[in-house]
Design a protein around this motif. Sequence first.
Motif, PDB file in Angstrom:
ATOM      1  N   PHE A   1       0.830  -1.203   0.000  1.00 23.20           N
ATOM      2  CA  PHE A   1       0.000   0.000   0.000  1.00 23.20           C
ATOM      3  C   PHE A   1       0.868   1.259   0.000  1.00 23.20           C
ATOM      4  O   PHE A   1       0.502   2.268  -0.615  1.00 23.20           O
ATOM      5  CB  PHE A   1      -0.963  -0.008   1.179  1.00 23.20           C
TER       6      PHE A   1
ATOM      7  N   VAL B   1      -0.377   3.642  -2.975  1.00 18.97           N
ATOM      8  CA  VAL B   1      -1.420   4.577  -2.557  1.00 18.97           C
ATOM      9  C   VAL B   1      -1.441   5.794  -3.493  1.00 18.97           C
ATOM     10  O   VAL B   1      -0.399   6.232  -3.991  1.00 18.97           O
ATOM     11  CB  VAL B   1      -1.246   5.004  -1.081  1.00 18.97           C
ATOM     12  N   THR B   2      -2.636   6.298  -3.765  1.00 22.45           N
ATOM     13  CA  THR B   2      -2.813   7.511  -4.566  1.00 22.45           C
ATOM     14  C   THR B   2      -3.907   8.357  -3.926  1.00 22.45           C
ATOM     15  O   THR B   2      -4.624   7.895  -3.042  1.00 22.45           O
ATOM     16  CB  THR B   2      -3.221   7.176  -6.027  1.00 22.45           C
TER      17      THR B   2
ATOM     18  N   PHE C   1      -2.146  11.204  -0.273  1.00 21.92           N
ATOM     19  CA  PHE C   1      -0.975  10.427  -0.648  1.00 21.92           C
ATOM     20  C   PHE C   1       0.192  10.604   0.318  1.00 21.92           C
ATOM     21  O   PHE C   1       0.729   9.631   0.852  1.00 21.92           O
ATOM     22  CB  PHE C   1      -0.502  10.760  -2.081  1.00 21.92           C
TER      23      PHE C   1
ATOM     24  N   LEU D   1      -0.423   9.259   3.933  1.00 22.28           N
ATOM     25  CA  LEU D   1      -0.548   7.808   3.960  1.00 22.28           C
ATOM     26  C   LEU D   1       0.759   7.119   3.578  1.00 22.28           C
ATOM     27  O   LEU D   1       1.140   6.115   4.195  1.00 22.28           O
ATOM     28  CB  LEU D   1      -1.679   7.342   3.054  1.00 22.28           C
ATOM     29  N   HIS D   2       1.429   7.639   2.572  1.00 27.87           N
ATOM     30  CA  HIS D   2       2.709   7.074   2.144  1.00 27.87           C
ATOM     31  C   HIS D   2       3.675   7.023   3.330  1.00 27.87           C
ATOM     32  O   HIS D   2       4.315   5.999   3.577  1.00 27.87           O
ATOM     33  CB  HIS D   2       3.265   7.928   0.991  1.00 27.87           C
TER      34      HIS D   2
ATOM     35  N   SER E   1      -8.571   1.387  -3.318  1.00 28.36           N
ATOM     36  CA  SER E   1      -8.503   2.835  -3.137  1.00 28.36           C
ATOM     37  C   SER E   1      -7.817   3.137  -1.812  1.00 28.36           C
ATOM     38  O   SER E   1      -7.670   2.254  -0.951  1.00 28.36           O
ATOM     39  CB  SER E   1      -9.920   3.428  -3.120  1.00 28.36           C
ATOM     40  N   ALA E   2      -7.415   4.376  -1.616  1.00 28.23           N
ATOM     41  CA  ALA E   2      -6.748   4.771  -0.376  1.00 28.23           C
ATOM     42  C   ALA E   2      -7.625   4.454   0.837  1.00 28.23           C
ATOM     43  O   ALA E   2      -7.133   3.929   1.845  1.00 28.23           O
ATOM     44  CB  ALA E   2      -6.395   6.260  -0.410  1.00 28.23           C
TER      45      ALA E   2
END
Length: 162
Positions: free
Chosen positions: A43, A47-48, A52, A55-56, A105-106
């Motif tokens: 993930f 992730v996008t 982003f 979360l990244h 999805s995120a």
Amino acid sequence: MTDKNNAPAINIGITSEDRAAVAQELSKLLADSYTLYLMTHNFHWNVTGPMFNALHQMFMDQYTETWNALDEIAERIRALGHYAPGTYAEYGKLSTIAEPQGVPSAMEMIEMLVKGNEAVAKTARAAFAKADAANDQPTADILTQRLDVHEKNAWMLRSMLQ
């Protein structure tokens, strides 16, 4: 007394039956932890969306911490006199966490990671009961730490869904 390899028998105050039971529970924890590690790292890469960056970074912090814990869990299994599982096939049989299909999805990633962290916490809690019954304080200590980390991760991720 020695084992079949002429090594001294393990005599740490925990019966061989209790060591086997604890090692089996730790093997499940190792499998769940590795599966969660792999999912979180996946993930992190994929992730996008508008969250982003946050979360990244969060995913990287979580998978790095989990990666570092894997060795401690596996080495405890070895200290108890058993071999640690170390293949995808073994993890697939032992893990309670389903692998994702495709690229979610995120928000779906967050939901899956909440469930994954909760699954690891449940597995650690079951292992703790075995370790506690066996009077195995070093394992109980590892499990307490894992519970703290995964319950906190689940809370932080869950908070992003509100």
